[in-house]
Design a protein around this motif. Structure first.
Motif, short mmCIF file in Angstrom:
data_model
loop_
_atom_site.label_atom_id
_atom_site.label_comp_id
_atom_site.label_asym_id
_atom_site.label_seq_id
_atom_site.Cartn_x
_atom_site.Cartn_y
_atom_site.Cartn_z
N UNK A 197 -35.87 25.51 17.65
CA UNK A 197 -36.36 26.06 18.92
C UNK A 197 -35.52 27.22 19.44
N UNK A 198 -34.22 27.01 19.58
CA UNK A 198 -33.38 28.08 20.12
C UNK A 198 -33.44 29.34 19.27
N UNK A 199 -33.35 29.18 17.95
CA UNK A 199 -33.38 30.35 17.07
C UNK A 199 -34.71 31.08 17.15
N UNK A 200 -35.79 30.32 17.35
CA UNK A 200 -37.13 30.94 17.50
C UNK A 200 -37.15 31.81 18.76
N UNK A 201 -36.58 31.30 19.84
CA UNK A 201 -36.53 32.07 21.09
C UNK A 201 -35.73 33.35 20.91
N UNK A 202 -34.52 33.23 20.42
CA UNK A 202 -33.63 34.40 20.34
C UNK A 202 -34.15 35.46 19.36
N UNK A 203 -34.66 35.01 18.22
CA UNK A 203 -35.15 35.98 17.24
C UNK A 203 -36.42 36.67 17.74
N UNK A 204 -37.31 35.92 18.35
CA UNK A 204 -38.52 36.52 18.92
C UNK A 204 -38.15 37.55 19.98
N UNK A 205 -37.14 37.23 20.78
CA UNK A 205 -36.70 38.12 21.85
C UNK A 205 -36.22 39.46 21.29
N UNK A 206 -35.38 39.41 20.25
CA UNK A 206 -34.83 40.64 19.68
C UNK A 206 -35.90 41.45 18.93
N UNK A 207 -36.72 40.76 18.16
CA UNK A 207 -37.74 41.47 17.39
C UNK A 207 -38.80 42.06 18.32
N UNK A 208 -39.11 41.38 19.41
CA UNK A 208 -40.08 41.91 20.37
C UNK A 208 -39.61 43.22 20.97
N UNK A 209 -38.31 43.37 21.14
CA UNK A 209 -37.77 44.64 21.65
C UNK A 209 -38.11 45.79 20.72
N UNK A 210 -38.02 45.53 19.42
CA UNK A 210 -38.35 46.55 18.42
C UNK A 210 -39.86 46.81 18.42
N UNK A 211 -40.63 45.75 18.44
CA UNK A 211 -42.09 45.89 18.44
C UNK A 211 -42.59 46.63 19.67
N UNK A 212 -41.93 46.43 20.79
CA UNK A 212 -42.29 47.14 22.02
C UNK A 212 -42.19 48.65 21.81
N UNK A 213 -41.12 49.10 21.19
CA UNK A 213 -40.94 50.53 20.92
C UNK A 213 -41.97 51.04 19.92
N UNK A 214 -42.40 50.16 19.01
CA UNK A 214 -43.39 50.55 18.00
C UNK A 214 -44.83 50.42 18.53
N UNK A 215 -44.97 49.87 19.72
CA UNK A 215 -46.28 49.65 20.36
C UNK A 215 -47.12 48.66 19.55
N UNK A 216 -46.55 47.51 19.26
CA UNK A 216 -47.37 46.48 18.65
C UNK A 216 -46.66 45.67 17.59
N UNK A 217 -47.21 44.49 17.30
CA UNK A 217 -46.66 43.64 16.26
C UNK A 217 -47.25 42.24 16.33
N UNK A 218 -46.83 41.41 15.39
CA UNK A 218 -47.30 40.03 15.28
C UNK A 218 -46.11 39.09 15.18
N UNK A 219 -46.10 38.06 16.01
CA UNK A 219 -45.09 37.01 15.90
C UNK A 219 -45.84 35.70 15.62
N UNK A 220 -45.43 35.03 14.55
CA UNK A 220 -46.08 33.78 14.14
C UNK A 220 -45.02 32.69 14.08
N UNK A 221 -45.21 31.67 14.89
CA UNK A 221 -44.29 30.53 14.89
C UNK A 221 -44.90 29.38 14.09
#
Length: 261
Positions: free
Chosen positions: A126-150
């Motif tokens: 759980x914790x690792x899912x939160x932190x990794x999603x948080x960091x990768x979402x920052x990159x996806x935000x700059x790229x204007x899009x992406x997919x996160x699958x848990x």
């Protein structure tokens, strides 16, 4: 017209030159997610704490003509998420897909369950899912899009009287999926989860060989059989591709109907 429709449908599921990060993607069910994405045209960074499955994944990537990289890392460590984010940009220049697959299960009865085991499972599942999603979402935000699958579980919906932290973590993953989906939808980032049912893997052999439990499980599955791991691959491609661009915040059970009974 029929050929045009077929071409359009195929394009929706095409992942050519997309970049995916998959935790625990070299062994177990994770290896099937990796193979699915490679087969659909994606390039993949696998994050794993050991070297299990590396040779097989390298061979498969070579066979389908795609690029694969490995990052040996314990994702429960401090700053691990930032390391993953930095490494995928360094090696590939972008990231389009994140699959939070890595997980662990520890069993014990309630009287003897250890605090350290609770923390170990929650930190990874759980914790690792939160932190990794948080960091990768920052990159996806700059790229204007992406997919996160848990990756959830049947225990995302049910109780588990010997696997308290696993059940809690998998319930938490579904809540986290919904929360991130809501927050990131305006950024064109879709966040969804897959919930595998009873899958035929080496880890479940003991359960399958227990006739009483196996009969109980089969009786609970309308499809009438344990899933082959390859039967998860289509769901992963769907959630990773443009075919699911208007789908966010869902948990997709791939369970042969197990949850119906």
């Amino acid at each position: 017209m029929e050929k045009e429709k077929q071409s359009c449908n195929q394009h929706l599921f095409d992942l050519t030159d997309k970049v995916a990060v998959i935790t625990g993607g070299a062994s177990g069910l994770g290896s099937y997610y990796t193979k699915a994405l490679l087969s659909a045209g994606a390039n993949v960074l696998i994050v794993s704490y050991d070297d299990q499955g590396v040779k097989e994944m390298n061979t498969f990537a070579s066979e389908v003509g795609r690029r694969i990289e490995f990052l040996k890392l314990d994702i429960t460590q401090e700053y691990a998420a930032l390391t993953v984010s930095s490494e995928v940009i360094k090696r590939f220049g972008k990231v389009d897909i994140l699959i939070n697959n890595a997980g662990i299960q520890i069993r014990n009865d309630w009287q003897n369950f250890q605090d350290k085991d609770w923390e170990k499972v929650i930190n990874l599942n759980l914790n690792a899912v939160y932190y990794l999603s948080h960091e990768i979402a920052k990159v996806m935000d700059k790229q204007i899009g992406g997919k996160i699958i848990n990756v959830g579980s049947m225990q995302s919906f049910r109780a588990g009287k010997f696997i308290f932290p696993y059940t809690a973590s998998k319930h938490g993953v579904i809540g986290l999926t919904k929360s991130y989906a809501d927050a990131l939808a305006p950024l064109n980032i879709q966040v969804n989860a897959i919930a595998p049912g009873y899958i035929d893997t080496p880890m479940t052999k003991a359960l399958q060989e227990n006739k009483t439990r196996n009969d109980e499980i089969i009786a609970h599955i309308p499809a009438g059989h344990w899933a082959n791991p390859s039967e998860l691959m289509g769901a992963i491609i769907f959630l990773a591709s443009n075919a699911s661009n208007y789908v966010t915040g869902i948990t997709l059970p791939v369970d042969g109907g197990y949850l119906l009974r």
